[in-house]
Motif scaffolding. Structure first.
Motif, PDB file in Angstrom:
ATOM      1  N   MET A   1       0.856  -1.186   0.000  1.00 51.01           N
ATOM      2  CA  MET A   1       0.000   0.000   0.000  1.00 51.01           C
ATOM      3  C   MET A   1       0.893   1.237   0.000  1.00 51.01           C
ATOM      4  N   ILE A   2       0.579   2.182  -0.866  1.00 48.90           N
ATOM      5  CA  ILE A   2       1.360   3.425  -0.962  1.00 48.90           C
ATOM      6  C   ILE A   2       0.433   4.590  -0.654  1.00 48.90           C
ATOM      7  N   HIS A   3       0.790   5.375   0.370  1.00 49.82           N
ATOM      8  CA  HIS A   3      -0.038   6.514   0.774  1.00 49.82           C
ATOM      9  C   HIS A   3       0.781   7.792   0.641  1.00 49.82           C
ATOM     10  N   CYS A   4       0.467   8.623  -0.326  1.00 54.89           N
ATOM     11  CA  CYS A   4       1.138   9.928  -0.453  1.00 54.89           C
ATOM     12  C   CYS A   4       0.356  10.777  -1.447  1.00 54.89           C
ATOM     13  N   GLY A   5       0.853  11.989  -1.707  1.00 55.48           N
ATOM     14  CA  GLY A   5       0.089  12.906  -2.537  1.00 55.48           C
ATOM     15  C   GLY A   5       0.941  13.679  -3.523  1.00 55.48           C
ATOM     16  N   SER A   6       0.661  14.975  -3.631  1.00 50.65           N
ATOM     17  CA  SER A   6       1.279  15.794  -4.679  1.00 50.65           C
ATOM     18  C   SER A   6       2.483  16.576  -4.171  1.00 50.65           C
ATOM     19  N   ARG A   7       2.934  16.281  -2.938  1.00 56.31           N
ATOM     20  CA  ARG A   7       4.172  16.833  -2.401  1.00 56.31           C
ATOM     21  C   ARG A   7       4.180  18.374  -2.448  1.00 56.31           C
ATOM     22  N   GLY A   8       5.352  18.980  -2.469  1.00 56.84           N
ATOM     23  CA  GLY A   8       5.439  20.440  -2.419  1.00 56.84           C
ATOM     24  C   GLY A   8       4.739  21.128  -3.584  1.00 56.84           C
ATOM     25  N   PHE A   9       4.616  20.417  -4.701  1.00 58.62           N
ATOM     26  CA  PHE A   9       3.923  20.967  -5.878  1.00 58.62           C
ATOM     27  C   PHE A   9       2.469  21.308  -5.523  1.00 58.62           C
ATOM     28  N   GLY A  10       1.774  20.318  -4.959  1.00 65.01           N
ATOM     29  CA  GLY A  10       0.375  20.542  -4.565  1.00 65.01           C
ATOM     30  C   GLY A  10       0.252  21.511  -3.398  1.00 65.01           C
ATOM     31  N   HIS A  11       1.184  21.417  -2.433  1.00 62.45           N
ATOM     32  CA  HIS A  11       1.117  22.325  -1.276  1.00 62.45           C
ATOM     33  C   HIS A  11       1.201  23.777  -1.748  1.00 62.45           C
ATOM     34  N   GLN A  12       2.102  24.012  -2.719  1.00 64.62           N
ATOM     35  CA  GLN A  12       2.302  25.389  -3.179  1.00 64.62           C
ATOM     36  C   GLN A  12       1.079  25.878  -3.968  1.00 64.62           C
ATOM     37  N   ILE A  13       0.478  24.999  -4.766  1.00 59.11           N
ATOM     38  CA  ILE A  13      -0.716  25.404  -5.530  1.00 59.11           C
ATOM     39  C   ILE A  13      -1.828  25.798  -4.568  1.00 59.11           C
ATOM     40  N   CYS A  14      -2.047  24.993  -3.549  1.00 58.39           N
ATOM     41  CA  CYS A  14      -3.100  25.325  -2.583  1.00 58.39           C
ATOM     42  C   CYS A  14      -2.747  26.629  -1.858  1.00 58.39           C
ATOM     43  N   THR A  15      -1.493  26.763  -1.432  1.00 62.81           N
ATOM     44  CA  THR A  15      -1.057  27.992  -0.751  1.00 62.81           C
ATOM     45  C   THR A  15      -1.323  29.212  -1.632  1.00 62.81           C
ATOM     46  N   ASP A  16      -0.955  29.131  -2.906  1.00 63.88           N
ATOM     47  CA  ASP A  16      -1.128  30.261  -3.829  1.00 63.88           C
ATOM     48  C   ASP A  16      -2.601  30.656  -3.945  1.00 63.88           C
ATOM     49  N   TYR A  17      -3.466  29.643  -4.089  1.00 63.68           N
ATOM     50  CA  TYR A  17      -4.877  29.970  -4.340  1.00 63.68           C
ATOM     51  C   TYR A  17      -5.618  30.359  -3.062  1.00 63.68           C
ATOM     52  N   VAL A  18      -5.245  29.784  -1.923  1.00 63.66           N
ATOM     53  CA  VAL A  18      -5.864  30.256  -0.668  1.00 63.66           C
ATOM     54  C   VAL A  18      -5.521  31.736  -0.477  1.00 63.66           C
ATOM     55  N   ARG A  19      -4.311  32.115  -0.835  1.00 64.07           N
ATOM     56  CA  ARG A  19      -3.875  33.522  -0.745  1.00 64.07           C
ATOM     57  C   ARG A  19      -4.683  34.392  -1.708  1.00 64.07           C
ATOM     58  N   ASP A  20      -4.788  33.958  -2.959  1.00 63.97           N
ATOM     59  CA  ASP A  20      -5.529  34.734  -3.955  1.00 63.97           C
ATOM     60  C   ASP A  20      -7.010  34.872  -3.588  1.00 63.97           C
ATOM     61  N   PHE A  21      -7.564  33.811  -3.045  1.00 62.50           N
ATOM     62  CA  PHE A  21      -9.004  33.816  -2.762  1.00 62.50           C
ATOM     63  C   PHE A  21      -9.353  34.674  -1.541  1.00 62.50           C
ATOM     64  N   GLN A  22      -8.330  35.091  -0.768  1.00 61.10           N
ATOM     65  CA  GLN A  22      -8.625  35.970   0.364  1.00 61.10           C
ATOM     66  C   GLN A  22      -9.311  37.244  -0.137  1.00 61.10           C
ATOM     67  N   SER A  23      -8.892  37.716  -1.314  1.00 57.13           N
ATOM     68  CA  SER A  23      -9.550  38.912  -1.854  1.00 57.13           C
ATOM     69  C   SER A  23     -10.738  38.544  -2.748  1.00 57.13           C
ATOM     70  N   ALA A  24     -10.719  37.343  -3.338  1.00 55.41           N
ATOM     71  CA  ALA A  24     -11.835  36.928  -4.209  1.00 55.41           C
ATOM     72  C   ALA A  24     -13.153  36.908  -3.428  1.00 55.41           C
ATOM     73  N   VAL A  25     -13.102  36.477  -2.173  1.00 55.23           N
ATOM     74  CA  VAL A  25     -14.362  36.411  -1.407  1.00 55.23           C
ATOM     75  C   VAL A  25     -14.984  37.802  -1.264  1.00 55.23           C
ATOM     76  N   ASN A  26     -14.144  38.828  -1.173  1.00 53.19           N
ATOM     77  CA  ASN A  26     -14.702  40.184  -1.098  1.00 53.19           C
ATOM     78  C   ASN A  26     -15.329  40.584  -2.426  1.00 53.19           C
ATOM     79  N   ARG A  27     -14.647  40.222  -3.520  1.00 52.31           N
ATOM     80  CA  ARG A  27     -15.191  40.571  -4.842  1.00 52.31           C
ATOM     81  C   ARG A  27     -16.562  39.938  -5.076  1.00 52.31           C
ATOM     82  N   TYR A  28     -16.757  38.732  -4.535  1.00 51.57           N
ATOM     83  CA  TYR A  28     -18.028  38.032  -4.757  1.00 51.57           C
ATOM     84  C   TYR A  28     -18.961  38.126  -3.547  1.00 51.57           C
TER      85      TYR A  28
END
Lengths: 483, 138
Positions: free
Chosen positions: A235-262
């Motif tokens: 059984m192998i349990h893992c994910g998208s490593r730093g690549f995925g962590h950074q994508i989520c970090t980037d978009y959580v940051r961007d969406f901080q202002s998106a929620v105000n726009r919407y």
């Protein structure tokens, strides 16, 4: 704090926090748990986080909570929520930083009794060939153009490089390649992090586990999956490593202002989101799919290394040392799916965070050999305890957006585990039970001790009795490799 | 709130992840101790020599975003360049942080942080300064 008095009992395995519990809830919360598991769940802030999740715009029907739920950040781990297309939201935090964290199971014709004396060597070889540990780089260094191919084609890239077979891809969720991935939506920083981490396990709760098929509950399904009592599995349990962590970090940051726009009001900033049909929502979905494909390819490359380890250690000692793919499934993902809600088919984005897709029999998305059985569900345990193979059911389609549990679920905090468990003692204890442990960090091992988790058997009994998955086989660990 | 020191950090119990309470007399100091707390959680040890310096500039509109951006930057440097810092010269000028950091290569690191999250994040004022609770995904 949600109390038992706030919950409506649906039956022995299902409870509801009604929409009336808090004025900002858009849908009720349905919890799959026994009374005993519910008492454990109430020990942290899982249910408060589920209530917060129930405030997201565009939700349909209900927020679902699995019996292995535990407190996370924003959205609970073990939660499922579906938002209606096209205007419902997508929330990166409701999918998680480790996008497409998931599990792959390989089966074999290798009888444990024939190779039990080779297990220490096998554990060493797996540990050597499968890079693991904090910040560990892999054997591959991808050029950006190559990384973008991984983003777009996932496991298909691995096949083209000789790391996979067609059978592996057929037995992977979505064939290991989500459509609609767009690498132009991924930051340079994420790509830089991803270049050297493909084919790495990482640290934390990720692992490679050699197990034995301990008991079969559904002989027909086990036969189709190639799971034979007494034989080894990986059984192998893992994910998208730093690549995925950074994508989520980037978009959580961007969406901080998106929620105000919407004009979206939220009880927790980590739940930030944007409408699926907004430029921000579309960009995140396209980037998230890149990370999902990266994770499929990551587990595929690790499966290749595991096969190399088995060959190196067992060739000539057994007649067939091949590891065949049983299935590969995500448990942190946002997927566009069609579900029957209120008697009609509705297109939704299903957010599963610490929850596994569990489609019932008959779905075209499933490989032909599994179509009449239901989709395989892989539920890892906690090093010293069992792991499970289940299948999805028709009931899961009706009651949990075709989803079920993803593991045992933590019950003890990391700080308490660190204080009460000594990593080296734990390693010796597991070793005395016949479980080989190879771990990069004893402190990390202690935090992941079996005592820190719920009883995985109780979790599985609950989803079976609730009807949202059905048991196929129980696996018992004999070697665990952790970062 | 009963802190024996005017600045510092402590780990708060969290089931799956790590939660850190950080307090300090001002925002610059809060940033520094958030980093020190994060390094403590991961058991990060710096190599004694040779030293290095790094300058960071971060534009911000509110303290919470600055805190997460600053920690995110250092998580990235930990993973990508294997460097950490024990000297912090931080200045806030209007809506900009100017950070001159001194440190060295990481000698050992036992645990991995995926991200610093916004979960229930609020930089709060109390009688002796500022306090914030940060949840890290691990």
């Amino acid at each position: 704090m949600v109390s038992l008095a706030d919950l409506k009992k649906i039956n022995r395995y299902e409870w509801e926090i009604p929409k009336s519990y808090r004025s900002d809830m858009r849908v009720p919360v349905r919890i799959f748990a026994t009374r005993q598991l519910l008492e454990q769940i109430k020990g942290d802030k899982s249910l408060e986080q589920a209530v917060n999740a129930a405030t997201l715009p565009g939700l349909v029907d209900r927020v679902v909570v699995m019996p292995d739920v535990h407190q996370g950040y924003g959205f609970p781990i073990g939660g499922v929520a579906a938002t209606q297309l096209p205007h419902g939201i997508i929330s990166p935090g409701a999918i998680g930083y480790d996008i497409n964290c998931g599990v792959r199971l390989l089966g074999s014709q290798i009888e444990y009794e024939a190779v039990k004396n080779n297990l220490p060597g096998l554990a060493d070889t797996l540990n050597r060939l499968c890079p693991s540990g904090v910040g560990k780089k892999g054997h591959l260094r991808l050029k950006i153009v190559e990384l973008e191919k991984v983003c777009r084609t996932g496991s298909r890239w691995a096949l083209n490089q000789g790391y996979a077979t067609e059978a592996d891809l057929r037995r992977t969720e979505e064939g290991g390649q989500l459509e609609g991935a767009d690498p132009t939506r991924v930051s340079k920083r994420a790509k830089d992090r991803g270049r050297s981490q493909l084919g790495t396990l990482g640290a934390g709760n990720h692992f490679i586990e050699v197990g034995i098929v301990d008991q079969v509950f559904h002989p027909q399904a086990a036969q189709v999956m190639g799971l034979i009592e007494g034989n080894l599995t990986v059984m192998i349990h893992c994910g998208s490593r730093g690549f995925g962590h950074q994508i989520c970090t980037d978009y959580v940051r961007d969406f901080q202002s998106a929620v105000n726009r919407y004009s979206i009001k939220l009880p927790d900033r980590e739940l930030v989101c944007a409408p699926l049909d907004s430029p921000e929502g579309e960009a995140y979905l396209a980037a998230m799919r890149c990370a999902a494909n990266y994770a499929f390819a990551n587990r595929q490359v690790l499966a290749h290394y595991a096969r190399m380890a088995f060959e190196e250690e067992l060739a000539g000692k057994v007649s067939n040392w091949h590891l065949h793919q049983v299935y590969d499934i995500a448990h942190n993902m946002g997927k566009i799916e069609s579900h029957k809600i209120g008697g009609r088919d509705v297109d939704v984005c299903v957010h599963r965070k610490g929850a596994t897709r569990a489609f019932g029999p008959g779905f075209q998305e499933l490989p032909e050999e599994y179509r009449q059985l239901g989709q395989p569900v892989l539920v890892p345990g906690s090093m010293g305890t069992a792991s499970w193979v289940l299948v999805g059911t028709e009931e899961s389609m009706m009651r949990s957006f075709g989803s079920t549990c993803h593991g045992a679920g933590r019950t003890m905090s990391r700080s308490k585990a660190k204080k009460s468990i000594w990593g080296e003692d734990l390693r010796k204890e597991l070793q005395s039970k016949g479980i080989q442990i190879r771990a990069g960090s004893m402190a990390g091992l202690a935090e992941e001790a079996p005592q820190a988790y719920k009883d995985v058997d109780a979790v599985v009994e609950t989803v079976q009795n609730a009807g949202i998955a059905s048991k196929v086989a129980r696996l018992r660990p004999v070697a665990v490799i952790k970062g | 709130m009963h802190h024996t020191s005017p600045f510092g950090f402590r780990e708060i119990s969290h089931t799956a992840d790590w939660e850190l309470e950080v307090w300090a007399p001002d925002l610059e100091s809060l940033l520094e101790h958030a980093v020190r707390g994060m390094y403590h959680l991961t058991h990060l040890e710096l190599a004694p020599q040779p030293g290095l310096t790094r300058k960071l500039e971060i534009q911000f509109s509110e303290p919470e975003t600055l805190l997460i951006d600053f920690l995110t930057e250092l998580i990235y440097l930990t993973e990508s360049e294997k460097i950490g810092f024990d000297g912090f010269n931080l200045q806030i000028q209007g809506d900009r942080l100017i950070a001159i950091l001194s440190g060295s290569k990481i000698e050992s690191l036992a645990k991995e942080i995926k991200a610093a999250t916004y979960h229930n994040l609020e930089v709060r004022e109390y009688k002796d300064g500022l306090v914030a609770n940060i949840v890290f995904d691990v």
